[in-house]
Design an enzyme around this catalytic site. Sequence first.
Site, PDB file in Angstrom:
ATOM      1  N   ASP A  31     145.221 -27.430 122.658  1.00  0.00           N
ATOM      2  CA  ASP A  31     146.358 -27.046 121.818  1.00  0.00           C
ATOM      3  C   ASP A  31     146.363 -25.522 121.709  1.00  0.00           C
ATOM      4  OD1 ASP A  31     148.373 -27.190 119.689  1.00  0.00           O
ATOM      5  OD2 ASP A  31     146.704 -26.775 118.327  1.00  0.00           O
ATOM      6  N   LEU A  32     147.490 -24.935 121.373  1.00  0.00           N
ATOM      7  CA  LEU A  32     147.561 -23.475 121.236  1.00  0.00           C
ATOM      8  C   LEU A  32     147.392 -23.018 119.788  1.00  0.00           C
ATOM      9  CD1 LEU A  32     150.359 -22.495 123.804  1.00  0.00           C
ATOM     10  CD2 LEU A  32     147.888 -22.173 124.022  1.00  0.00           C
ATOM     11  N   ASP A  33     148.438 -23.172 118.982  1.00  0.00           N
ATOM     12  CA  ASP A  33     148.418 -22.625 117.617  1.00  0.00           C
ATOM     13  C   ASP A  33     147.340 -23.291 116.763  1.00  0.00           C
ATOM     14  OD1 ASP A  33     150.940 -20.797 117.444  1.00  0.00           O
ATOM     15  OD2 ASP A  33     151.605 -22.596 118.481  1.00  0.00           O
ATOM     16  N   THR A  70     150.872 -28.340 124.049  1.00  0.00           N
ATOM     17  CA  THR A  70     151.389 -27.635 122.882  1.00  0.00           C
ATOM     18  C   THR A  70     152.725 -28.187 122.405  1.00  0.00           C
ATOM     19  OG1 THR A  70     152.068 -25.438 122.055  1.00  0.00           O
ATOM     20  CG2 THR A  70     152.493 -25.898 124.374  1.00  0.00           C
ATOM     21  N   GLY A  71     153.024 -27.940 121.151  1.00  0.00           N
ATOM     22  CA  GLY A  71     154.347 -28.262 120.625  1.00  0.00           C
ATOM     23  C   GLY A  71     155.363 -27.197 120.971  1.00  0.00           C
ATOM     24  N   LYS A  96     151.644 -35.930 122.599  1.00  0.00           N
ATOM     25  CA  LYS A  96     150.848 -35.166 123.559  1.00  0.00           C
ATOM     26  C   LYS A  96     149.954 -36.065 124.410  1.00  0.00           C
ATOM     27  CE  LYS A  96     150.347 -30.825 120.932  1.00  0.00           C
ATOM     28  NZ  LYS A  96     149.351 -29.889 120.374  1.00  0.00           N
ATOM     29  N   ASP A 133     144.115 -29.069 116.029  1.00  0.00           N
ATOM     30  CA  ASP A 133     143.923 -28.747 114.615  1.00  0.00           C
ATOM     31  C   ASP A 133     144.915 -29.419 113.687  1.00  0.00           C
ATOM     32  OD1 ASP A 133     145.941 -26.052 113.609  1.00  0.00           O
ATOM     33  OD2 ASP A 133     146.085 -26.974 115.567  1.00  0.00           O
ATOM     34  N   ASN A 152     149.964 -33.215 114.964  1.00  0.00           N
ATOM     35  CA  ASN A 152     150.543 -33.518 116.275  1.00  0.00           C
ATOM     36  C   ASN A 152     149.482 -33.616 117.370  1.00  0.00           C
ATOM     37  OD1 ASN A 152     150.068 -30.738 116.248  1.00  0.00           O
ATOM     38  ND2 ASN A 152     151.838 -30.255 117.493  1.00  0.00           N
TER      39      ASN A 152
END
Length: 269
Positions: free
Chosen positions: A9-11, A43-44, A195, A218, A221
Amino acid sequence: MNKKLIAIDLDGTTLNHESIITSKTEQTLRKAMNAGHHVSIATGRPYRMSAHFYQQLNLTTPMVNFNGALVHIPNQQWSGEKETLINKEIVFEILAQKKQLNLDFIAAENRDTFFIDSFDFFDEKFFASTHPKPENLLSPHNLTTNPTSLLVRTEKQYAQKVSDELTRQFGKQVDVRTWGGPTAILEIVSKGIEKAKGVHQIANFLEIDQKDVIAFGDEHNDLELLEYAGWGVAMANGTDQLKSVANDITEHTNQEDGLATYLEKLLAL
């Protein structure tokens, strides 16, 4: 050691609070790839807001955008590419109810651009654009194709009510998810999008067994992703719900290179 697929995941996970991949995290992910493992972003974010991270890491793997609504290999023709769209009529039905739903804005997105119904709440970082143009205004004239994702913003106190009402009206066609963080943003994607399904498709493409998928996240999602992965890792700064389904939790947060430190030990890099 079997070759792993590391889904990131990114953020709140790979990125620090300044939305940067630090040199330590970059170097660690490169070490993993040099050791023969695969790294894939899940990622979202839309692609236009994650392309530079893909490029920074020199990735060639497929990636997941819009929480699974877009699975693709950037800048390539790939037979496995999958994009799941929302009927644009839903966008305009929600727009017609903007006032009674207490919405600040409604935005429709696809991989390349966005459409927003009002520039009053426009955020340059949020939309990866410094100057919205007339063609970015959400209208039947501009939005002529079905979007990949829909975002609505409201106040925290209305978020659950908005989510419930949108689910009541459109729940057979879409899923509504609430973002974490200080702003109440609801993301709407086509029914059943998550995802985990995108990462599963990527694992099959790369011929990686499910047990050899490592996933980091984190937020809510990332829930299905960590449940799907052979080894699901929640960040120290992750939600309690996510930690409850994770196989392990990083010792350090995203601001402290928690993913990199954990991966170094796990893969003995």
